[in-house]
Design a protein around this motif. Structure first.
Motif, PDB file in Angstrom:
ATOM      1  N   GLY A 104       0.789  -1.231   0.000  1.00 14.52           N
ATOM      2  CA  GLY A 104       0.000   0.000   0.000  1.00 14.52           C
ATOM      3  C   GLY A 104       0.821   1.280   0.000  1.00 14.52           C
ATOM      4  N   LEU A 105       2.121   1.158   0.227  1.00 14.01           N
ATOM      5  CA  LEU A 105       2.952   2.376   0.277  1.00 14.01           C
ATOM      6  C   LEU A 105       3.579   2.711  -1.077  1.00 14.01           C
ATOM      7  N   ILE A 106       3.599   1.724  -1.970  1.00 18.30           N
ATOM      8  CA  ILE A 106       4.318   1.924  -3.230  1.00 18.30           C
ATOM      9  C   ILE A 106       3.651   3.033  -4.062  1.00 18.30           C
ATOM     10  N   GLY A 107       4.481   3.983  -4.495  1.00 15.40           N
ATOM     11  CA  GLY A 107       3.968   5.091  -5.305  1.00 15.40           C
ATOM     12  C   GLY A 107       3.545   6.291  -4.465  1.00 15.40           C
ATOM     13  N   GLU A 108       3.491   6.140  -3.140  1.00 13.89           N
ATOM     14  CA  GLU A 108       3.080   7.245  -2.251  1.00 13.89           C
ATOM     15  C   GLU A 108       4.179   8.307  -2.123  1.00 13.89           C
ATOM     16  N   THR A 109       3.785   9.539  -1.792  1.00 13.31           N
ATOM     17  CA  THR A 109       4.767  10.568  -1.443  1.00 13.31           C
ATOM     18  C   THR A 109       5.073  10.436   0.053  1.00 13.31           C
ATOM     19  N   VAL A 110       6.126  11.149   0.518  1.00 17.97           N
ATOM     20  CA  VAL A 110       6.474  11.090   1.947  1.00 17.97           C
ATOM     21  C   VAL A 110       5.332  11.657   2.789  1.00 17.97           C
ATOM     22  N   ILE A 111       4.812  12.802   2.363  1.00 16.51           N
ATOM     23  CA  ILE A 111       3.702  13.418   3.109  1.00 16.51           C
ATOM     24  C   ILE A 111       2.507  12.472   3.161  1.00 16.51           C
ATOM     25  N   GLU A 120       8.680  14.978   5.837  1.00 14.70           N
ATOM     26  CA  GLU A 120       9.055  15.626   4.566  1.00 14.70           C
ATOM     27  C   GLU A 120      10.318  16.476   4.778  1.00 14.70           C
ATOM     28  N   THR A 121      10.375  17.192   5.916  1.00 15.20           N
ATOM     29  CA  THR A 121      11.552  18.031   6.193  1.00 15.20           C
ATOM     30  C   THR A 121      12.815  17.177   6.310  1.00 15.20           C
ATOM     31  N   VAL A 122      12.688  16.035   7.022  1.00 11.91           N
ATOM     32  CA  VAL A 122      13.848  15.144   7.172  1.00 11.91           C
ATOM     33  C   VAL A 122      14.311  14.674   5.789  1.00 11.91           C
ATOM     34  N   ALA A 132      19.967  12.896   7.353  1.00 11.38           N
ATOM     35  CA  ALA A 132      19.209  13.686   8.331  1.00 11.38           C
ATOM     36  C   ALA A 132      18.431  12.743   9.226  1.00 11.38           C
ATOM     37  N   MET A 133      17.973  13.283  10.363  1.00 17.58           N
ATOM     38  CA  MET A 133      17.265  12.446  11.327  1.00 17.58           C
ATOM     39  C   MET A 133      16.174  13.271  12.011  1.00 17.58           C
ATOM     40  N   GLY A 134      15.065  12.645  12.349  1.00 15.43           N
ATOM     41  CA  GLY A 134      14.026  13.384  13.061  1.00 15.43           C
ATOM     42  C   GLY A 134      13.017  12.417  13.634  1.00 15.43           C
ATOM     43  N   GLU A 135      12.173  12.947  14.541  1.00 15.82           N
ATOM     44  CA  GLU A 135      11.184  12.068  15.156  1.00 15.82           C
ATOM     45  C   GLU A 135       9.786  12.475  14.716  1.00 15.82           C
ATOM     46  N   VAL A 136       8.962  11.472  14.437  1.00 17.28           N
ATOM     47  CA  VAL A 136       7.621  11.732  13.911  1.00 17.28           C
ATOM     48  C   VAL A 136       6.639  10.895  14.711  1.00 17.28           C
ATOM     49  N   ASP A 142      -1.767   8.449  20.139  1.00 18.23           N
ATOM     50  CA  ASP A 142      -1.495   7.055  20.527  1.00 18.23           C
ATOM     51  C   ASP A 142      -0.688   6.303  19.473  1.00 18.23           C
ATOM     52  N   GLY A 143      -0.483   6.930  18.314  1.00 18.47           N
ATOM     53  CA  GLY A 143       0.282   6.268  17.251  1.00 18.47           C
ATOM     54  C   GLY A 143       1.738   6.121  17.666  1.00 18.47           C
ATOM     55  N   PRO A 144       2.503   5.250  16.954  1.00 16.23           N
ATOM     56  CA  PRO A 144       3.891   5.051  17.375  1.00 16.23           C
ATOM     57  C   PRO A 144       4.743   6.296  17.140  1.00 16.23           C
ATOM     58  N   ALA A 145       5.733   6.482  18.028  1.00 16.17           N
ATOM     59  CA  ALA A 145       6.728   7.533  17.805  1.00 16.17           C
ATOM     60  C   ALA A 145       7.825   6.891  16.964  1.00 16.17           C
ATOM     61  N   LEU A 146       8.094   7.466  15.811  1.00 12.85           N
ATOM     62  CA  LEU A 146       9.083   6.868  14.909  1.00 12.85           C
ATOM     63  C   LEU A 146      10.299   7.765  14.774  1.00 12.85           C
ATOM     64  N   LEU A 147      11.479   7.143  14.939  1.00  3.58           N
ATOM     65  CA  LEU A 147      12.708   7.862  14.660  1.00  3.58           C
ATOM     66  C   LEU A 147      13.009   7.609  13.187  1.00  3.58           C
ATOM     67  N   VAL A 148      13.109   8.677  12.397  1.00  6.95           N
ATOM     68  CA  VAL A 148      13.316   8.522  10.954  1.00  6.95           C
ATOM     69  C   VAL A 148      14.755   8.919  10.621  1.00  6.95           C
ATOM     70  N   ARG A 149      15.517   7.961  10.081  1.00 11.00           N
ATOM     71  CA  ARG A 149      16.889   8.263   9.640  1.00 11.00           C
ATOM     72  C   ARG A 149      16.895   8.216   8.123  1.00 11.00           C
ATOM     73  N   ALA A 150      17.283   9.313   7.491  1.00 21.52           N
ATOM     74  CA  ALA A 150      17.270   9.348   6.024  1.00 21.52           C
ATOM     75  C   ALA A 150      18.695   9.499   5.500  1.00 21.52           C
ATOM     76  N   ARG A 151      18.985   8.808   4.413  1.00 19.25           N
ATOM     77  CA  ARG A 151      20.324   8.882   3.815  1.00 19.25           C
ATOM     78  C   ARG A 151      20.161   8.882   2.289  1.00 19.25           C
ATOM     79  N   ARG A 152      20.957   9.716   1.616  1.00 16.42           N
ATOM     80  CA  ARG A 152      20.889   9.748   0.155  1.00 16.42           C
ATOM     81  C   ARG A 152      21.454   8.443  -0.393  1.00 16.42           C
ATOM     82  N   SER A 153      20.745   7.835  -1.348  1.00 18.30           N
ATOM     83  CA  SER A 153      21.232   6.559  -1.906  1.00 18.30           C
ATOM     84  C   SER A 153      22.149   6.860  -3.092  1.00 18.30           C
ATOM     85  N   PRO A 154      23.026   5.902  -3.464  1.00 20.33           N
ATOM     86  CA  PRO A 154      23.927   6.151  -4.594  1.00 20.33           C
ATOM     87  C   PRO A 154      23.152   6.430  -5.886  1.00 20.33           C
TER      88      PRO A 154
END
Ligand code: ADP
Length: 407
Positions: A104-111, A120-122, A132-136, A142-154
């Motif tokens: 269900g996530l395929i093709g979705e935007t980050v937002i 989106e900012t991360v 970059a890193m941030g918490e969402v 009550d939803g989960p707190a997610l730590l998001v780590r983003a890295r540019r791929s080759p």
């Protein structure tokens, strides 16, 4: 036989042998490119090459399956985004965290996937800066707190790794509340004991020889130890407040030079008792920094307190404040015991103490003072560091950004 038929058959024979020759030649070219020597028959050599290529393809496909299986079975969510920040691949954990059915996530935007601007900012920051890193927090409170780590791929897109930190945050909240409650409960009786010890000490002094020296000494020790306990409780409270209280409101224009003088005054009596001289080397005027004056004062007090505590009798502690380009840098230097190299990176951790037996005279501190100082400095957008040689002394410094001129 019809001569035409004979002519056609001969032509066909010539054409076939020509084509076979060309094919053999191109096979030879392939074989040469693959490093097969000129004397070797190219037909079996190329067949073997094809076989090898086929085996490699199979190996590659098996590797890819392993790799996909590994990513699929990770407890962390993994998202692969293209340059337009659209999701092109996502594992099961990512679908679970973001409440989507498989695929269900395929093709979705980050937002669209996170329904949160921070994600989106991360992603945008990682695209621009590499990582970059941030918490969402997902969907609702009550939803989960997610730590998001983003890295540019080759390939130019992004890799996002999601970690569920809800339980960690819940435990941190419980710890903070526990320490907060405990500290409040402890502070009231301790303050009473401290006041009583102080009164007792004063009365013992006034009574002169009527009170034996040994008793006076013990009363003095009770006073000192109670002071330590109160300091410990206050520091624990401070640290939990700083750690869980979010951002400070940085509204004061702080004159760091003035603050350094005021903090030295507050510790002068303690320094005199320890036989340590306080020296000021303050460039005036130093531009103001935007901050919280009480908190920044606490940084000076913690550094000065340590510097005096770890100095020898007759030693001196120098406080320096100067401008360094767009920052104000303050240092507190002593010629005391110093800190071993291996411990220097750890002294800013909470509860860390280099060696519990090093403080002369009275009992040591809590191991919280530098952790508090680091938190405060970082909340002001600054940095704090130490340079030290064991046996020669330590210099603790912190740098704060100069506030932009008003208007
Ligand atoms: P404490 O309350 O124990 O002083 P801090 O967080 O302020 O806790 O310091 C952590 C440890 O770092 C201290 O216990 C001590 O081992 C070391 N330390 C800090 N400042 C100095 C200094 N000026 N000289 C030598 N050691 C120091």
């Amino acid at each position: 036989m019809d001569p035409w038929l004979i002519a056609i058959a001969v032509l066909a024979l010539i054409a076939t042998s020509l084509l076979a020759g060309r094919a053999r030649q191109s096979l030879r070219g392939v074989a040469r490119a693959a490093g097969v020597g000129p004397g070797v028959d190219p037909v079996p050599a190329v067949a073997e090459l094809r076989e090898r290529a086929h085996r490699l393809e199979l190996d590659l496909a098996a590797d890819r399956r392993d790799h996909d299986l590994l990513i699929e079975s990770l407890a962390q969510g993994v998202l692969v985004l293209d340059v337009q920040l659209r999701i092109v691949a996502a594992n099961a954990a990512a679908h679970g965290f973001l409440g989507r059915p498989p695929g269900g996530l395929i093709g979705e935007t980050v937002i669209g996937a996170f329904l949160d601007l921070r994600a989106e900012t991360v992603a945008q920051t990682a695209l621009a800066q590499g990582s970059a890193m941030g918490e969402v927090r997902i969907a609702d409170v009550d939803g989960p707190a997610l730590l998001v780590r983003a890295r540019r791929s080759p390939a130019g897109g992004l890799w996002l790794v999601l970690e569920d930190v809800s339980e960690l945050r819940r435990l941190q909240r419980i710890r903070a509340e526990f320490i907060d409650n405990l500290s409040h409960e402890l502070r009231t009786p301790l303050t009473t004991v401290s006041l009583l010890a102080e009164t007792l000490s004063r009365e013992a002094d006034a009574a002169g020889p009527a009170i034996p020296a040994r008793m006076r000494d013990r009363i003095g020790k009770i006073e000192i130890e109670t002071g330590h306990l109160i300091q410990m409780v206050n520091e624990l409270l401070d640290l939990t407040r700083i750690e869980s209280g979010g951002q400070l409101v940085l509204v004061d224009d702080v004159g760091v030079g003035r603050l350094a003088h005021a903090s030295m005054e507050r510790l002068r009596l303690f320094a005199e008792r320890q036989g340590v001289a306080l020296v000021a080397r303050i460039d005036e005027p130093v531009p103001a920094v935007r901050g919280d004056v009480d908190r920044l004062g606490q940084v000076f007090i913690n550094l000065l307190h340590n510097a005096v505590k770890f100095s020898p009798d007759g030693g001196d502690v120098t406080v320096t404040v100067r401008r360094d380009e767009d920052r104000v840098v303050a240092s507190v230097a002593d010629h005391g015991v110093g800190i071993p190299h291996a411990a220097q990176a750890r002294v800013f951790e909470r509860f860390y103490k280099v060696d519990r037996a090093r403080v002369r005279g009275e009992a040591g501190g809590t191991g919280l003072g530098l952790a508090i100082a680091r938190h405060i400095v970082e909340q002001h957008g600054g940095t704090i560091w130490v340079k030290s040689d064991e046996g020669a002394g330590s210099t603790f410094s912190f740098a704060l950004p100069i506030s932009a001129p008003a208007g």
